[in-house]
Design an enzyme around this catalytic site. Sequence first.
Site, PDB file in Angstrom:
ATOM      1  N   GLN A 102      -4.005  11.563  -8.865  1.00  0.00           N
ATOM      2  CA  GLN A 102      -5.173  12.300  -9.306  1.00  0.00           C
ATOM      3  C   GLN A 102      -4.597  13.025 -10.825  1.00  0.00           C
ATOM      4  O   GLN A 102      -5.184  13.675 -11.372  1.00  0.00           O
ATOM      5  CB  GLN A 102      -5.573  13.293  -8.607  1.00  0.00           C
ATOM      6  CG  GLN A 102      -6.447  12.835  -7.444  1.00  0.00           C
ATOM      7  CD  GLN A 102      -7.741  12.236  -7.678  1.00  0.00           C
ATOM      8  OE1 GLN A 102      -8.139  12.149  -8.652  1.00  0.00           O
ATOM      9  NE2 GLN A 102      -8.357  11.501  -6.827  1.00  0.00           N
TER      10      GLN A 102
ATOM     11  N   THR B   9       3.472 -11.952  -4.461  1.00  0.00           N
ATOM     12  CA  THR B   9       3.234 -12.154  -5.661  1.00  0.00           C
ATOM     13  C   THR B   9       2.688 -10.923  -6.357  1.00  0.00           C
ATOM     14  O   THR B   9       1.409 -10.821  -5.934  1.00  0.00           O
ATOM     15  CB  THR B   9       2.570 -13.486  -5.874  1.00  0.00           C
ATOM     16  OG1 THR B   9       2.970 -14.609  -5.338  1.00  0.00           O
ATOM     17  CG2 THR B   9       2.331 -13.795  -7.357  1.00  0.00           C
TER      18      THR B   9
ATOM     19  N   CYS C 226     -19.072  15.114   6.289  1.00  0.00           N
ATOM     20  CA  CYS C 226     -19.968  14.845   7.325  1.00  0.00           C
ATOM     21  C   CYS C 226     -20.297  13.594   7.678  1.00  0.00           C
ATOM     22  O   CYS C 226     -21.364  13.106   8.029  1.00  0.00           O
ATOM     23  CB  CYS C 226     -21.186  15.505   6.852  1.00  0.00           C
ATOM     24  SG  CYS C 226     -20.838  17.462   6.541  1.00  0.00           S
TER      25      CYS C 226
ATOM     26  N   HIS D  52      -7.095   2.567 -10.444  1.00  0.00           N
ATOM     27  CA  HIS D  52      -8.492   2.915 -10.468  1.00  0.00           C
ATOM     28  C   HIS D  52      -8.764   4.376 -10.752  1.00  0.00           C
ATOM     29  O   HIS D  52     -10.096   4.575 -10.740  1.00  0.00           O
ATOM     30  CB  HIS D  52      -9.251   2.293  -9.381  1.00  0.00           C
ATOM     31  CG  HIS D  52      -9.189   2.962  -7.947  1.00  0.00           C
ATOM     32  ND1 HIS D  52     -10.183   3.816  -7.509  1.00  0.00           N
ATOM     33  CD2 HIS D  52      -8.127   2.920  -7.251  1.00  0.00           C
ATOM     34  CE1 HIS D  52      -9.806   3.994  -6.197  1.00  0.00           C
ATOM     35  NE2 HIS D  52      -8.800   3.652  -5.922  1.00  0.00           N
TER      36      HIS D  52
ATOM     37  N   ALA E 288      -2.220   3.728  -4.557  1.00  0.00           N
ATOM     38  CA  ALA E 288      -1.506   4.836  -4.134  1.00  0.00           C
ATOM     39  C   ALA E 288      -1.253   4.743  -2.493  1.00  0.00           C
ATOM     40  O   ALA E 288      -0.384   5.443  -2.145  1.00  0.00           O
ATOM     41  CB  ALA E 288      -2.123   6.005  -4.623  1.00  0.00           C
ATOM     42  N   THR E 289      -2.125   4.284  -1.880  1.00  0.00           N
ATOM     43  CA  THR E 289      -2.001   4.325  -0.418  1.00  0.00           C
ATOM     44  C   THR E 289      -0.868   3.726   0.175  1.00  0.00           C
ATOM     45  O   THR E 289      -0.085   4.126   0.917  1.00  0.00           O
ATOM     46  CB  THR E 289      -3.219   3.607   0.361  1.00  0.00           C
ATOM     47  OG1 THR E 289      -4.373   4.756   0.336  1.00  0.00           O
ATOM     48  CG2 THR E 289      -3.081   3.768   1.767  1.00  0.00           C
TER      49      THR E 289
ATOM     50  N   SER F 176      -2.040   5.305  -8.819  1.00  0.00           N
ATOM     51  CA  SER F 176      -3.214   4.409  -8.612  1.00  0.00           C
ATOM     52  C   SER F 176      -3.898   4.010  -9.603  1.00  0.00           C
ATOM     53  O   SER F 176      -4.137   4.572 -10.778  1.00  0.00           O
ATOM     54  CB  SER F 176      -4.067   5.065  -7.623  1.00  0.00           C
ATOM     55  OG  SER F 176      -5.362   4.333  -7.468  1.00  0.00           O
TER      56      SER F 176
END
Length: 512
Positions: free
Chosen positions: A290, A350, A436, A312, A182-183, A310
């Site tokens: 998502q 490919t 964080c 995964h 997706a990125t 995506s």
Amino acid sequence: MLPAPLGWLKRPLARLQGVSLPPILAVQVVTGSPLECPMWCMFSLERFHAHYGFPDFFSCTTVRSCCWKVSPFSSPSHCILTCPLCLLGSYHCSLYIFSFIEKGLGEESTLRPLYMDVQATTPLDPRVLDSMLPYLMHYYGNPHSRTHAYGWESESAMERARQQVASLIGADPREIIFTSGATESNNLAIKGVARFYKSRKKHIITTQTEHKCVLDSCRYLEAEGFRVTYLPVKRNGLIDLKELEDALQPDTSLVSIMTVNNEIGVKQPISDIGQICSSRKVFFHTDAAQAVGKIPMDVNDMKIDLMSISGHKIYGPKGVGAIYIRRRPRVRLEPLQSGGGQERGMRSGTVPTPLAVGLGAACEVSQQEMEYDYKRISVLADRLITKIMTEIPDVVMNGDPEHHYPGCINLSFAYVEGESLLMALKDVALSSGSACTSASLEPSYVLRAIGTDEDLAHSSIRFGIGRFTTEEEVDYTVQKCIQHVKRLREMSPLWEMVQDGVDLKSIKWTQH
């Protein structure tokens, strides 16, 4: 037929000793059987060896007419593989007894934490693995080789996977382009469309709560001279459609708004957004990583022009994804990489056949089980939220409770530091809504965008419920969460002050 001696396994398996690989189970079919053999089949041990248990049968698509029966043998690290055909007096398969290769052999094994972080990634569905295995081991041709059968069979598998992805979102297979995830799809959609139409249109609209790859792509384009409007969201995480309409300009080329937020699970009104963009002749891109396979998506009904997918996130393999690019009316974009012109010139390189096959299988399984999964996940989510909020006071659910995907639950536990709670819940794999990981300890930008107080943003935990999450896992997570929140609050001076009736917001803190 007598079992082969253990010695024949030692040489090929010895190469794997000491290598950082998952435990491997190797099976060889006896030469001369009607099955395609000799043939090696490698299966991830986690496929059927979790917690030292075995299912009754393991079905193997590579060894087609055989169903291996797996039985424990002598110790948890050994097993016997037999074929039911052999039990009928046939000699199709042999029987082998061998040890599993385990990293750190001899060391005492420890149980892994429960997995409750499916927004980060999902486990590979066994049915997806079964579909991929032949193309990892046997059908290894380059799908772009047109001169021999190896290429043809890989190309056929790739095109079938393209059809499976298209079917899930109501698209034409020719509108599906395989990517690495997706990125890459988000980068291709945003940068590709913006650059192609830059001579006439230099304005893009997105929201403040998008995934980081969308926001970074927009900032990258700002450096190239594009103007970007970052729409705010309301306290429930949803955009204001009136603000979207007001933000559209004559030179707006693209609107990019995600379907389901990866942190708080909010579902944006995609159909309404698509209608607005279509009426103003502006392309609409949505990051649906998502959402695809979890809620019904139809690119035509929702008037979506570009969509990122995506693998995964839908129980498929990592390293593969897809982008939907509408053909009519045609969306043009500038490719990000040059090369052999594969994928209709949109994405040279490919196509990895096993990964594409896995993505296709994951989409097909998701399409078949979407309704069942959604109902089951909703029940488990309600169970988790109800139990936690009944037992613990001052818990806030972030995001709109109605326009929401139930599998993503973001809760803020007042007067508890999110990172402390995560460390306490070490036997459950969760993530904090508080980013964080940096030295600045800045809270999540998504929670800040919805107006969450900084102390609550720092105390948020994201619970992910997926296809393989069980009721027992939810109950265990709830029990541990309640136990540790109460313990951490007992140690907190802020909680003690609140119990004494002190209004913390009225206190003026000073630095020393």
